[in-house]
Design a protein around this motif. Sequence first.
Motif, PDB file in Angstrom:
ATOM      1  N   THR A   1      -2.708  10.084  -1.348  1.00 36.66           N
ATOM      2  CA  THR A   1      -3.390  11.256  -2.291  1.00 36.66           C
ATOM      3  C   THR A   1      -2.687  12.446  -1.571  1.00 36.66           C
ATOM      4  O   THR A   1      -3.007  13.085  -0.552  1.00 36.66           O
ATOM      5  CB  THR A   1      -4.846  11.195  -1.747  1.00 36.66           C
TER       6      THR A   1
ATOM      7  N   LYS B   1       4.274   4.622  -0.239  1.00 36.39           N
ATOM      8  CA  LYS B   1       2.936   4.221  -0.042  1.00 36.39           C
ATOM      9  C   LYS B   1       2.028   5.194  -1.211  1.00 36.39           C
ATOM     10  O   LYS B   1       2.412   6.046  -1.438  1.00 36.39           O
ATOM     11  CB  LYS B   1       2.127   4.624   1.349  1.00 36.39           C
ATOM     12  N   ASP B   2       0.861   4.565  -1.651  1.00 33.50           N
ATOM     13  CA  ASP B   2       0.006   5.342  -2.375  1.00 33.50           C
ATOM     14  C   ASP B   2      -1.010   6.168  -1.592  1.00 33.50           C
ATOM     15  O   ASP B   2      -1.911   5.802  -1.332  1.00 33.50           O
ATOM     16  CB  ASP B   2      -0.976   4.085  -3.117  1.00 33.50           C
TER      17      ASP B   2
ATOM     18  N   ASN C   1      -3.881   8.829   3.095  1.00 30.57           N
ATOM     19  CA  ASN C   1      -4.326   7.210   2.555  1.00 30.57           C
ATOM     20  C   ASN C   1      -5.831   7.415   2.186  1.00 30.57           C
ATOM     21  O   ASN C   1      -6.706   8.706   2.350  1.00 30.57           O
ATOM     22  CB  ASN C   1      -4.194   6.184   3.486  1.00 30.57           C
TER      23      ASN C   1
END
Length: 172
Positions: free
Chosen positions: A163, A160-161, A115
Amino acid sequence: MALTKCHECGAQVSTKANACPSCGAKVTRTSFVTKMVALIVALVVVMNIGMAILGRKADDTKAIVQAKSPEKIEAEKQAKVIEEKKFNKTLIYAASIKKQMRNPASFDLEFAGTNEDASVICIKYRGQNGFGGKSIETVVVIKDRPHQDATSFNKHCAGKDLTETTAVKHLL
């Protein structure tokens, strides 16, 4: 009729003569077409040089206009530090998982992501189980505490966003 100098002996030679009367050297003539082609080539070269200089000046002007403020430079440094932190933490946990496996050579990282503040790291991998087959496993590291249950993965990672840190996959 005009006179020119012989390129061999320097004597005066008529422009209509085929050879020099003094030394017999052949007189070279440049035709009108040859002169025009040479002029066009010269113009193209000069124009290209000019355009290159003007283009470089335009790029220099853009660079001056796009100069970064100290605040922007600092923000970019902070973003880079955060990205390095995410990468390093993910690499450490993935390497630790690989090291603890029964057969570390069978480790195949499918996904590793974090995250925004790297407080949650999600890792999905394949590895050889005790029966010799490959199974898919997940690990979620929440505030430096690893969890291997599917519920934690679904709650903190699925949809979820995050990386994705693909470079970790290439290092392991």
